[in-house]
Structure formats: structure tokens, C-alpha cells
Design an enzyme around this catalytic site. Structure first.
Site, PDB file in Angstrom:
ATOM      1  CD  GLU A 192      -2.832   1.007   2.466  1.00 48.43           C
ATOM      2  OE1 GLU A 192      -2.731   0.078   3.287  1.00 48.43           O
ATOM      3  OE2 GLU A 192      -3.579   1.982   2.608  1.00 48.43           O
ATOM      4  NE  ARG A 229       3.325  -7.472  10.547  1.00 43.07           N
ATOM      5  CZ  ARG A 229       2.665  -6.914   9.541  1.00 43.07           C
ATOM      6  NH1 ARG A 229       1.756  -7.579   8.907  1.00 43.07           N
ATOM      7  NH2 ARG A 229       2.928  -5.682   9.173  1.00 43.07           N
ATOM      8  CE  LYS A 250       3.036   0.201   4.817  1.00 41.87           C
ATOM      9  NZ  LYS A 250       2.513  -0.081   3.480  1.00 41.87           N
TER      10      LYS A 250
HETATM   11  P1  ATP Z   1       2.668  -2.123   7.919  1.00 44.68           P
HETATM   12  O1  ATP Z   1       1.778  -2.710   8.965  1.00 44.68           O
HETATM   13  O2  ATP Z   1       4.075  -2.013   8.294  1.00 44.68           O
HETATM   14  O3  ATP Z   1       2.116  -0.855   7.344  1.00 44.68           O
HETATM   15  P2  ATP Z   1       1.445  -3.571   5.855  1.00 44.68           P
HETATM   16  O4  ATP Z   1       1.258  -5.031   5.940  1.00 44.68           O
HETATM   17  O5  ATP Z   1       0.277  -2.705   6.061  1.00 44.68           O
HETATM   18  O6  ATP Z   1       2.652  -3.185   6.775  1.00 44.68           O
HETATM   19  P3  ATP Z   1       1.577  -3.421   3.032  1.00 44.68           P
HETATM   20  O7  ATP Z   1       2.049  -2.300   2.213  1.00 44.68           O
HETATM   21  O8  ATP Z   1       0.140  -3.731   3.047  1.00 44.68           O
HETATM   22  O9  ATP Z   1       2.093  -3.151   4.498  1.00 44.68           O
HETATM   23  O10 ATP Z   1       2.423  -4.734   2.747  1.00 44.68           O
HETATM   24  C1  ATP Z   1       2.894  -5.177   1.509  1.00 44.68           C
HETATM   25  C2  ATP Z   1       3.291  -6.609   1.657  1.00 44.68           C
HETATM   26  O11 ATP Z   1       4.358  -6.734   2.592  1.00 44.68           O
HETATM   27  C3  ATP Z   1       2.142  -7.427   2.202  1.00 44.68           C
HETATM   28  O12 ATP Z   1       2.058  -8.630   1.471  1.00 44.68           O
HETATM   29  C4  ATP Z   1       2.511  -7.677   3.633  1.00 44.68           C
HETATM   30  O13 ATP Z   1       1.988  -8.873   4.092  1.00 44.68           O
HETATM   31  C5  ATP Z   1       4.041  -7.683   3.578  1.00 44.68           C
HETATM   32  N1  ATP Z   1       4.608  -7.290   4.879  1.00 44.68           N
HETATM   33  C6  ATP Z   1       4.370  -6.159   5.555  1.00 44.68           C
HETATM   34  N2  ATP Z   1       5.004  -6.145   6.734  1.00 44.68           N
HETATM   35  C7  ATP Z   1       5.686  -7.313   6.813  1.00 44.68           C
HETATM   36  C8  ATP Z   1       6.539  -7.915   7.787  1.00 44.68           C
HETATM   37  N3  ATP Z   1       6.824  -7.303   8.940  1.00 44.68           N
HETATM   38  N4  ATP Z   1       7.071  -9.124   7.523  1.00 44.68           N
HETATM   39  C9  ATP Z   1       6.795  -9.741   6.362  1.00 44.68           C
HETATM   40  N5  ATP Z   1       6.000  -9.243   5.405  1.00 44.68           N
HETATM   41  C10 ATP Z   1       5.441  -8.045   5.611  1.00 44.68           C
HETATM   42 MG    MG Z   2      -1.482  -2.560   4.993  1.00 47.30          MG
END
Ligand code: ATP
Ligand code: MG
Length: 568
Positions: free
Chosen positions: A40, A270, A280
Site C-alpha cells: 500500500e 511477519r 509504517k
Molecule cells: P505495515 O503494517 O508495516 O504498514 P502492511 O502489511 O500494512 O505493513 P503493506 O504495504 O500492506 O504493508 O504490505 C505489503 C506486503 O508486505 C504485504 O504482502 C505484507 O503482508 C508484507 N509485509 C508487511 N510487513 C511485513 C513484515 N513485517 N514481515 C513480512 N511481510 C510483511
Molecule cells: Mg497494509
């Protein structure tokens, strides 16, 4: 966590590889592997994303498949083009290329059409309950949900209302489109989840064309299916959403919308890292509150922060490989990450001498004109990198850490009366120490053995200690930024009730000093990495300019003395 992983040939497959190999063997997708990385664009990528990138791109590469980069831009409010650009740059930097660049917003019309289809099939309805009422009706884990009073509207009425939602006839938040699944399901996600909400918000790509926006759970699987993704890899918190992911796609009963077989969602744990926060949202807070200097502050666990700090893509990929692919949430030790960059830089970073905390050393039996030059390899194992020339003279800087007025046992560096090797140059003996009015040692007066030019005495006498130095007259000044962990606690979010996680921020996480550098470093360019001998690994910062050098400490060398001293 162990640092050594088994040799590649003996390594067993992880569970996602097993699934992919089985699917390849059964020709499920006609031998095709297609993954996607779906960030995102609401912030910069962090090391957790790096893990996901390595899995998605790495597996596709391993099995001859492809990966799409898809910006999951269904939430118009928090998204920005700045983030899109940074994400592209970071994925590239990590060493991966994507087959296609897509945006969830590219599919807004498709998503809308499929929603109309679901309405026509009696699988979705327009609901007039407020957000709060929806929550109340939905119940909780212990209480079954109640049906919305709007659940049994006719398909014609729903279609009409949905079209009018799109046309802008209703206020934000006044109506939603919901999937008609099962309000009693033990899985909360299936209790008639939202598919669309009304939101008059400007979107960074579609502008003001849309007033209704699809929800993540609805949009994600549909996007995957449009792109004929074979394996949709996501993190564990989406495990309970998988039945919903499947449900939305399976309602295409006539096969009008999606090619078969449908994509399969697979969840992995994760990645978390000690001594830092990782979402983020929290990282954005640190930036907005000026707790750090920006998203790319070298203390941040962001990919751009790691890059600025001096991490290599190879080290980040090696780290991702080391932590493996798990089904249970895990916290990796930041020391493992540091281990990975140390291993890489040990092999590749040219050497240089830099004195971080200077102490003057004067050679009393050498005149100003007796100075000479020494030539040292840029890297002990890489002769191709050539050598560097370092001037030596009667006035030098050495590191304060390399002198002790009262030498403990096993101290091989300088002390009153002790002889030490100035690396590659000469043997010197400390004859006298000069202190200022406060009693601080400000100068060491030494004699040198002129026969030891190059670093060894012809009589072969053993001098165990070797320290680094720079010539006072020739050294150049450079700003050096020394970093410590941003949070002292292993888990910054583990705070007592009522306490804010911010209180755990390490106020001493950045120290800026002026170091004395060997003259060859004058040419160093932003992004270049060095081992400052006996000190650590340092990368030239973006702020650096000729005549005003700035270095970031990437990681220290392991200090064996600190260990000996700790043991007593
Ligand atoms: P955050 O909570 O840090 O904002 P998010 O999951 O909302 O992370 P996205 O931009 O939606 O961030 O994630 C893009 C991809 O990265 C998704 O497939 C998500 O599952 C993966 N991802 C995000 N954070 C992690 C993590 N800590 N470990 C492994 N994969 C991750
Ligand atoms: Mg997200």
C-alpha cells in the site's frame, strides 16, 4: 537463533516451496508460477517488506515464474506518489525486477462490475446501517451476529441503490455495499463484510472519478485473480480472511470474470526485529515528530534507511534467507542483521584508517622532515583493488581508546613504557604523557625505532599490539555519525499499561563526532563503504561533499577487548 544456515544443497524446502513444487508437479497452473508484491503506497518500505519481496520475487525466480508489483491503492486518503516512487526504487535496489506494474485502482471498473454481478446473484446488498450499528449487529466471538434489516432487499433495489451510491446521491458513510454470507459464522470476517463505502476523497491516480471505494478484502483477491496470480503470499494476520478471499472469487459461478484455477492465498509469519518498531504507521509518527531525520534516517528499519546507513542489497537478502519462512510469528535479532552486513563488508569494503577520538602522539626522536610514506593494500584479500599511500610523520593522531595510563592485564596497546606497532609504519614506545590542567591526557611523547620502518624491527622482537593512526599534518577532518539502537528495549511496544511506546526512544541513538581521516578518503563519494581499520564499517552519507565529508557508521567490528574486559 543460529547464525549458520545449512549448506544450500542440504537445505530442506520450506512450506511455500513445497506447495509450489507440488503445484508444478501436478501442472495445476500449467507449470506457471506468478506472484505479486502488493504494497500500500502509504509509507516507505521496511525490512519486513524486504522479507516479503525476497519471498515473492525470490520464489518466482527460483521456479522460472514472474512477479507483479501491484500498488494496493484502494484507500485514497493515506496514499501518495512519493511513496510509489520510493517503493519502486527500493524493490529495484534489492535486486528484483517486476513483470508488470499494476495499481489496484486500474481495476476499479472491473471491481465495480463484479460487485454488480454479485448483487444480481443475490450475493451482495446495500445496507443503510451506520458503521456503529454494523459493528453492533455483527456481534462478537461469543455472540452470534444479527441480520441487518436491509439484508433482504431485492436485487433490483440493491442494484438501483448501488448505482446511485456511485453517482453520488448519498452522503459519505450513509450506505455501504455488503457481501451476503453468514451473520452467524464463527469467523467474524464472514459476517456480511463490507465491500464498498462512500468516500468523497481525491485519489492520487483516479482523481475524483470515484466516490465509492472497494474494501481491501474484496479488492485483493479480485486483483490477484485478474492478474492470474497463482500463489498469493501474505502475512499471518490474513489467515482468518482466507475463507473470504476464496468466497469472493468462487461466486463467479459462471466463470465470466476469472480464469481458472483461482489463485491460492498462503500465509507466512511477519518479520519483526528487536529494538525497533516496524509498522509504517509508527515509523511515520517517528518521522512526523522529528524523532529521526526522515524516512531514510540510518537508524530507521526502512530499506532506504538501511541503504543510507551502508547496508548492501546482498546483506539484506542474506538476512531474509537466514530468518527463513515461518508459520509462527517471530522476532529476529537485530544482531543477525548486523552479522549479515559485517560478513558482506568484511569481504568487499576497502580499508582505511580513521581516528574517531583523537589523541596526539609526538615522536620526539624524529624531525618534521623525516616523515615518509607507507603503502597499504586497499583490501587484504583483494589485490585488484590496489594500494593507498599514507603519509607518516612525527606528529600523529591515535585513538584515545588505544591508550591506558594504567594498563590492565593482557593490554597490548599503548601505555607508559609500552611499545606498540603503528600499523604498517613503525614501532613506537611511550616515554612520557602530557596532561592538561584537568588531568586529562592530551599528548603522548614517544620514541620510535628508526630500524622498524614498515612496522617490524630487524631483530625480530615481538611487539604484539598494533594500532591505527593518521598523520596530524596530513589528516583530513570528517563528520562521523555514530548510531545506536533507536530503542533500548528488545520490544519497544512491550510497555507497562498507560505508558506510551515513545518513552522508550533512545535519546543517545545518534552521536556526531569529528574524526581524523587518512588523506585517501578525500575522494570518497556518497554510497561508498569502507572498513575503518579496527573500528567498524562506515558508509559515505548523502550529505557528504568534497571538503566536507560525512560518514555513517554502518556497524562496528566486534570488539574482542570489550569481551575480555567484560569477562574480567
Ligand atoms: P505495515 O503494517 O508495516 O504498514 P502492511 O502489511 O500494512 O505493513 P503493506 O504495504 O500492506 O504493508 O504490505 C505489503 C506486503 O508486505 C504485504 O504482502 C505484507 O503482508 C508484507 N509485509 C508487511 N510487513 C511485513 C513484515 N513485517 N514481515 C513480512 N511481510 C510483511
Ligand atoms: Mg497494509
Amino acid at each position: 537463533m543460529t547464525l549458520e544456515s545449512p549448506a544450500p544443497e542440504t537445505k530442506s524446502l520450506h512450506f511455500i516451496e513445497e506447495i509450489m513444487e507440488a503445484d508444478l508437479a501436478s501442472q495445476k497452473h500449467a507449470g506457471r508460477i506468478m506472484t505479486r508484491f502488493p504494497p500500500e503506497p502509504n509509507g516507505y518500505l521496511h525490512i519486513g517488506h524486504a522479507k516479503s519481496i525476497c519471498i515473492n520475487f525470490g520464489l518466482a525466480k527460483k521456479y522460472g515464474g514472474q512477479t507483479n508489483l501491484r500498488f494496493d491503492d484502494t484507500n485514497p486518503v493515506k496514499e501518495d506518489i512519493e511513496y510509489v516512487d520510493s517503493i519502486r526504487e527500493d524493490v529495484h535496489w534489492l535486486g528484483f525486477g517486476w513483470a508488470n506494474e499494476f495499481y489496484a485502482s486500474d481495476y476499479f471498473q472491473f471491481l465495480y462490475d463484479y460487485a454488480e454481478y454479485l448483487i444480481q446473484q443475490g450475493k451482495a446488498y446495500v445496507c443503510d446501517l451506520s458503521d456503529e450499528a454494523i459493528k453492533e449487529y455483527r456481534g462478537n466471538f461469543y455472540t452470534p451476529g444479527k441480520e441487518s434489516p436491509f439484508r433482504n432487499r431485492s436485487a433490483e433495489e440493491n442494484l438501483d441503490l448501488f448505482r446511485r451510491m456511485r453517482a453520488g446521491e448519498f452522503a459519505d458513510g450513509s450506505r455501504t455495499l455488503r457481501a451476503k454470507i453468514d451473520v452467524q459464522s464463527p469467523n467474524m470476517n464472514l459476517r456480511d463484510p463490507l465491500m464498498y463505502r462512500i468516500k468523497r476523497a481525491h485519489h492520487h491516480r483516479t482523481g475524483d472519478a470515484w466516490l465509492i471505494y472497494p474494501m481491501y478484502d474484496y479488492a485483493h483477491g479480485v486483483c490477484d485473480a485478474i492478474e492470474t496470480i497463482t500463489h498469493s503470499i501474505c502475512t499471518l494476520e490474513f489467515e482468518d480472511h482466507r475463507p473470504l478471499y476464496d468466497w469472493f472469487l468462487e461466486q463467479d459461478v459462471e466463470g465470466k470474470f476469472f480464469k481458472r484455477p483461482l489463485p491460492r492465498q498462503i500465509e507466512f509469519a511477519r518479520l519483526n526485529l528487536t529494538h525497533t518498531v516496524m509498522s509504517k504507521r509508527r515509523l511515520l509518527q517517528l518521522v512526523q515528530e522529528n524523532q529521526v531525520r526522515g524516512w531514510d534516517d540510518p537508524r530507521m528499519p526502512t530499506i532506504c534507511g538501511l541503504r543510507r546507513r551502508g547496508y548492501t542489497p546482498e546483506a539484506v537478502r542474506a538476512f531474509a534467507e537466514h530468518v527463513g519462512v515461518a508459520k509462527r510469528d517471530m522476532v529476529a535479532d537485530v544482531e543477525l542483521l548486523e552479522h549479515c552486513i559485517r560478513q558482506d563488508l568484511e569481504l568487499h569494503a576497502p580499508r582505511a584508517m580513521a581516528v574517531l577520538h583523537p589523541l596526539k602522539l609526538v615522536i620526539t626522536n624524529m624531525s618534521k622532515t623525516e616523515g615518509f610514506e607507507v603503502e597499504l593494500p586497499r583490501h587484504p584479500e583483494l589485490p585488484d583493488l590496489g594500494t593507498r599511500t599514507i603519509p607518516f610523520s612525527n606528529e600523529l593522531w591515535i585513538d584515545q581508546d588505544d591508550f591506558r595510563e594504567e594498563a590492565p592485564k593482557k593490554w597490548f596497546r599503548l601505555a607508559p613504557g609500552a611499545e606498540v606497532r603503528l600499523r604498517g609504519a613503525a614501532l613506537v614506545t611511550c616515554q612520557e604523557i602530557i596532561k592538561d590542567a584537568n588531568g586529562t591526557v592530551v599528548e603522548l611523547r614517544c620514541t620510535w625505532d628508526p630500524a622498524s620502518k614498515g612496522g617490524n624491527a630487524p631483530d625480530g622482537r615481538k611487539v604484539k599490539g598494533t594500532i591505527h593512526w593518521v598523520s596530524a599534518q596530513h589528516a583530513i577532518d570528517g563528520e562521523v555519525r555514530l548510531y545506536e539502537q533507536l530503542f533500548l528495549a528488545n520490544d519497544p511496544m512491550d510497555v507497562p499499561e498507560g505508558q506510551d511506546w515513545h518513552q522508550g526512544i533512545n535519546a543517545q541513538s545518534l552521536e556526531i563526532i569529528t574524526a581524523k581521516l587518512e588523506p585517501s578518503l578525500a575522494q570518497a563519494k556518497p554510497g561508498e563503504r569502507f572498513q575503518f581499520e579496527r573500528t567498524g564499517y562506515f558508509a559515505v552519507d548523502l550529505d557528504s561533499a568534497p571538503g566536507a565529508l560525512v560518514f555513517n557508521r554502518t556497524v562496528g567490528l566486534k570488539d574482542s577487548w570489550a569481551k575480555i574486559e567484560a569477562k574480567g
